[in-house]
Scaffold this motif. Structure first.
Motif, PDB file in Angstrom:
ATOM      1  N   ALA A 117       0.844  -1.202   0.000  1.00  0.00           N
ATOM      2  CA  ALA A 117       0.000   0.000   0.000  1.00  0.00           C
ATOM      3  C   ALA A 117       0.877   1.249   0.000  1.00  0.00           C
ATOM      4  O   ALA A 117       0.683   2.168  -0.782  1.00  0.00           O
ATOM      5  N   LYS A 118       1.884   1.221   0.882  1.00  0.00           N
ATOM      6  CA  LYS A 118       2.795   2.350   0.985  1.00  0.00           C
ATOM      7  C   LYS A 118       3.526   2.578  -0.340  1.00  0.00           C
ATOM      8  O   LYS A 118       3.678   3.709  -0.805  1.00  0.00           O
ATOM      9  N   ALA A 119       3.976   1.474  -0.931  1.00  0.00           N
ATOM     10  CA  ALA A 119       4.688   1.562  -2.201  1.00  0.00           C
ATOM     11  C   ALA A 119       3.818   2.198  -3.265  1.00  0.00           C
ATOM     12  O   ALA A 119       4.263   3.052  -4.031  1.00  0.00           O
ATOM     13  N   GLN A 120       2.541   1.783  -3.287  1.00  0.00           N
ATOM     14  CA  GLN A 120       1.666   2.303  -4.334  1.00  0.00           C
ATOM     15  C   GLN A 120       1.383   3.784  -4.138  1.00  0.00           C
ATOM     16  O   GLN A 120       1.345   4.541  -5.101  1.00  0.00           O
ATOM     17  N   GLU A 122       3.360   5.928  -2.759  1.00  0.00           N
ATOM     18  CA  GLU A 122       4.554   6.666  -3.131  1.00  0.00           C
ATOM     19  C   GLU A 122       4.686   6.794  -4.649  1.00  0.00           C
ATOM     20  O   GLU A 122       4.954   7.862  -5.185  1.00  0.00           O
ATOM     21  N   LEU A 123       4.460   5.677  -5.331  1.00  0.00           N
ATOM     22  CA  LEU A 123       4.601   5.692  -6.786  1.00  0.00           C
ATOM     23  C   LEU A 123       3.524   6.556  -7.422  1.00  0.00           C
ATOM     24  O   LEU A 123       3.770   7.245  -8.403  1.00  0.00           O
ATOM     25  N   ALA A 126       4.580  10.162  -7.196  1.00  0.00           N
ATOM     26  CA  ALA A 126       5.621  10.501  -8.161  1.00  0.00           C
ATOM     27  C   ALA A 126       5.042  10.615  -9.561  1.00  0.00           C
ATOM     28  O   ALA A 126       5.376  11.530 -10.319  1.00  0.00           O
ATOM     29  N   ALA A 127       4.142   9.686  -9.903  1.00  0.00           N
ATOM     30  CA  ALA A 127       3.532   9.711 -11.230  1.00  0.00           C
ATOM     31  C   ALA A 127       2.693  10.963 -11.401  1.00  0.00           C
ATOM     32  O   ALA A 127       2.691  11.588 -12.466  1.00  0.00           O
TER      33      ALA A 127
END
Lengths: 140, 289
Positions: A117-120, A122-123, A126-127
């Motif tokens: 969840a955290k990774a998504q 963050e990404l 950025a996107a």
């Protein structure tokens, strides 16, 4: 004209030599070998040393230093896959330990599993930033 | 002329930023060319290696190396190749997005994943979001060397040999052309066997020195290292071209901003002059009355 054998010497970082030779000398692990045309098929490891190619016809020999590698011999073709550095079991092991230690040092208090969840989030952030820049360009 | 001075300083600051981005663009362009050359020069080795492995696999079918033998997959090792530095557009983010999708589907299938990172960006990513990183390598520079990767690859291969992981995949950016980089995930181990088109018609066997097992494991380890090296080199070509494109657009943006600000500055200056003249005229008229 004397019989010749095709020689390719390549390393992972580039091509070293490609040409014909009457005789090739290579430092195999079981002792230096000399290869003439029509040699029996052979695969063996090389230890650090010098590979010499005798092009024949009175031309001077070509010398290459290899720090180990593999050699494949077929009746009319020799392929030498040279290493780019000295390889030995203990050296490789040390390098592996080093890579492991680096990871442990860098991620000392890391969670055991990835937080998707955290990774998504963050990404996605950025996107969104990149998209915003893109939009800014188009509207101007 | 209140705003004119501020606008002038702003223009100057954007101009110096533009100088930096355009310099970075040119540097990236020349580095990209070198990285592309490096990419080309790694190909012969991998090709030759593939041929030799193909021959050995054909000539010696009774000995099967673990790297060529698939087994049920419970844990996967993922090698992630990223860049060391930023300012290269969405290059790393695109890769990580692709990666997160992959990890999610693997996890849904009940497969565990462990990681091995190359480059600081991937390391930073896993540091922020968590995950088991078994090995890492950073600061490979613009000319990565195979030796720098040996240890990292060995950690993964050892884990495979010991049965801790059952498959190794590699995630990196594939270089399509200067404008396009394709985030991709490929399987490294076990090797997909029998893909070689070259078939030897007659049957024969090699002389192995010291033995088939040693020779084959030496070959395969080097082959896998060369594949990882190739990915690293390809990723670095991607990095440079992505940076080149990003810096070009930044330079263009700065140019547009400067033009706009210049226009505003000129208008402000003109307005100030007009105001001054009208004040003088007004003053003169008042005196002459």
């Amino acid at each position: 004209m004397a019989m010749t054998i095709h020689v390719d010497i390549v390393s992972a970082e580039g091509n070293l030599y490609s040409g014909q030779g009457e005789m090739i000398y290579a430092p195999a692990v079981m002792g230096e070998i000399g290869i003439a045309p029509r040699h029996a098929p052979l695969v063996t490891q090389l230890k650090p040393g010098e590979v010499r190619v005798d092009p024949g016809g009175g031309k001077p020999q070509e010398h290459f230093y290899v720090s180990g590698g593999m050699i494949e011999v077929q009746p009319f073709k020799v392929t030498i896959l040279a290493d780019t550095g000295v390889r030995a079991a203990d050296l490789d092991e040390a390098a592996a330990q080093d890579a492991k230690r680096r990871a442990e040092d860098a991620l000392a208090n890391n969670a055991a599993d990835i937080d998707l969840a955290k990774a998504q989030v963050e990404l996605a952030e950025a996107a969104a930033q990149l998209r915003a820049i893109e939009r800014l360009r188009k509207t101007r | 002329m209140a705003g004119a001075k501020e606008i002038r300083t702003k223009i100057a600051s954007i101009k110096s930023t533009q100088k930096i981005t355009s310099a970075m663009e040119m540097v990236a362009a020349s580095k990209m060319r070198k990285a592309q050359d490096r990419m080309e020069s790694t190909r012969p080795y991998a090709e030759k290696m593939r041929q030799v492995i193909g021959h050995v696999a054909l000539a010696n079918p009774e000995y099967k190396h673990p790297f060529m033998h698939a087994r049920p997959v419970k844990r996967i090792g993922l090698v992630i190749v990223s860049s060391d530095r930023g300012l290269c557009g969405g290059l790393n983010n695109n890769l990580f997005r692709r990666l997160v999708r992959e990890i999610r589907s693997l996890r849904d299938a009940g497969t565990e994943v462990e990681y091995c990172t190359i480059g600081t960006k991937a390391l930073g990513f896993f540091r922020r979001v968590g995950g088991k990183v078994a090995a890492q390598a950073t600061h490979l520079g613009d000319a990565p060397r195979v030796d720098d990767l040996v240890g990292t690859v060995k950690v993964m291969l050892d884990a495979y040999m010991e049965g801790e992981i059952d498959e190794i995949r590699i995630a990196y950016n594939k270089f399509v052309n200067t404008m396009t980089q394709q985030p991709s995930i490929e399987q490294l181990v076990p090797l997909a066997a029998g893909e070689d088109a070259e078939q030897l018609t007659h049957h024969w066997d090699y002389i192995y020195e010291p033995g088939a097992k040693e020779v084959l494991s030496g070959l395969l380890t080097r082959y896998i290292e060369s594949l990882v090296y190739q990915s690293v080199v390809e990723n670095s070509a991607c990095e440079q071209s992505a940076r080149m494109v990003a810096m070009k657009s930044a330079t263009d943006n700065a140019g547009e901003l400067i033009d706009e600000l210049q226009l505003i500055y000129n208008k402000a200056r003109q307005a100030a002059i007009t105001q001054e003249i009208s004040e003088i005229v007004g003053g003169a008229a008042a005196v002459s009355k």
